[in-house]
Design a protein around this motif. Structure first.
Motif, PDB file in Angstrom:
ATOM      1  N   THR A 141       0.827  -1.339  -0.101  1.00 27.77           N
ATOM      2  CA  THR A 141       0.070   0.243   0.068  1.00 27.77           C
ATOM      3  C   THR A 141       0.749   1.312   0.088  1.00 27.77           C
ATOM      4  OG1 THR A 141      -1.683  -1.222   1.285  1.00 27.77           O
ATOM      5  CG2 THR A 141      -1.919   1.252   1.128  1.00 27.77           C
ATOM      6  N   PRO A 187      -4.111   4.276  -2.915  1.00 23.39           N
ATOM      7  CA  PRO A 187      -5.295   4.692  -2.646  1.00 23.39           C
ATOM      8  C   PRO A 187      -5.246   6.317  -2.440  1.00 23.39           C
ATOM      9  CG  PRO A 187      -4.663   3.230  -0.812  1.00 23.39           C
ATOM     10  CD  PRO A 187      -3.558   3.568  -1.648  1.00 23.39           C
ATOM     11  N   MET A 223     -11.056  -0.070  -1.368  1.00 22.08           N
ATOM     12  CA  MET A 223      -9.520  -0.373  -1.698  1.00 22.08           C
ATOM     13  C   MET A 223      -9.555  -1.948  -1.155  1.00 22.08           C
ATOM     14  SD  MET A 223      -8.473   2.330  -1.943  1.00 22.08           S
ATOM     15  CE  MET A 223     -10.001   3.257  -2.479  1.00 22.08           C
ATOM     16  N   ASP A 246      -8.497   6.410  -6.755  1.00 21.59           N
ATOM     17  CA  ASP A 246      -8.433   7.363  -6.018  1.00 21.59           C
ATOM     18  C   ASP A 246      -9.715   8.696  -6.313  1.00 21.59           C
ATOM     19  OD1 ASP A 246      -7.873   8.290  -8.773  1.00 21.59           O
ATOM     20  OD2 ASP A 246      -6.262   9.539  -8.262  1.00 21.59           O
TER      21      ASP A 246
END
Ligand code: NAD
Length: 257
Positions: A141, A187, A223, A246
């Motif tokens: 991530t 993200p 996510m 996003d």
């Protein structure tokens, strides 16, 4: 089931993206090792997965520590026999992370130790296990701030996520012929505790939303769905990607009224 017979390790499993990923991966048939420094939250996640009939096991670990990362991988293989999916997701955004003038060295060090070194250590110990399983998928991530300048300064966090993104590309290239894929999930701003604690006034939240074409924060569950795609064989030809989820931020120059 999209992760039938797979074993997945998810860090940051006590809350936010990590918790949603544990629940979703377990629903899709994976056996999940849920890792977090937060014992209470981690156990709650596992209990929630089990209450839905899933297989999950909590391992307490501070991912900034080499020995803890070695142990979390060892536990995966001891309990479930193999490891196919490594989701290095745990991260922090410290409240006193600001611009280059305001940020203390200790904030920089703590952020880099968890966000960047934690991913490195996860891979250091996880990749041998993925090899033993015949290959697998690494998801690290990062963040949209790894590809765009942040409107709210957070220099240590931004640098740490840049490190995750570039590290992931190298991992992808180096391990591609071992049947190991590595992708960076980036993200956008999410309605999770991590960001809401950082954007702690309505004014700061609205300031951030100015940049989001969709006009809302993302959800951790959105996510987790992206991570599921990256974890599963549906993404079998995808490696080294900057996988941006996003709400359109990185596509926008000016957002619609
Ligand atoms: P969160 O705060 O809800 O969850 C993070 C989890 O990581 C927590 O459970 C925490 O206990 C755990 N953790 C922190 N330090 C740890 C350590 N040293 N060892 C083990 N576990 C540790 O946040 P989230 O939003 O779900 O964040 C997950 C990831 O997504 C992070 O890497 C974060 O930087 C990234 N991210 C979040 C956003 C956002 O807007 N929330 C945006 C982009 C990227």
């Amino acid at each position: 089931m999209r992760l039938a017979d797979k074993v997945a390790l998810v860090t940051g499993a006590a809350s936010g993206i990590g918790r949603e990923a544990v629940l979703l991966f377990a629903r899709e048939g994976a056996s999940v090792i849920a890792v977090d420094i937060d014992d209470v939250g981690g156990r709650e996640t596992v209990a929630a997965a089990e209450s839905e009939g899933g297989h999950a096991h909590f391992v307490a670990a501070d991912i900034s520590q080499d020995e803890a990362c070695r142990q979390m991988v060892e536990e995966s293989e001891r309990i479930y026999g193999r490891l196919h999916v490594l989701f290095n997701n745990a991260g922090v955004m410290l409240g006193d992370d600001g611009d280059s003038q305001a940020t203390a060295e200790s904030v920089w060090d703590q952020t880099m130790n968890i966000n960047a070194k934690g991913v490195f250590l996860g891979c250091k110990h996880g990749i041998p296990a993925l090899r033993r399983a015949g290959g697998g998928s690494i998801i690290n991530t990062a963040s949209f701030v790894a590809v765009l300048g942040a409107a709210t300064p957070q220099i240590a966090y931004t640098a740490s996520k840049g490190a995750v993104l570039s590290m992931t590309r190298e991992l992808a290239v180096i391990h591609a012929r071992e049947n190991i894929r590595a992708n960076a999930l980036c993200p956008g701003p999410l309605r999770t505790k991590l960001l809401m604690d950082f954007l702690d006034t309505e004014e700061k939240r609205q300031r951030r939303l100015v940049h989001v074409p969709m006009g809302r924060f993302g959800e951790a569950s959105e996510m987790a769905k992206a991570a599921l795609f990256l974890a599963s064989d549906e993404s079998s030809y995808l490696t080294g990607s900057t996988f941006v989820v996003d709400g359109g931020i990185t596509a926008a120059y000016v957002t619609p009224e």
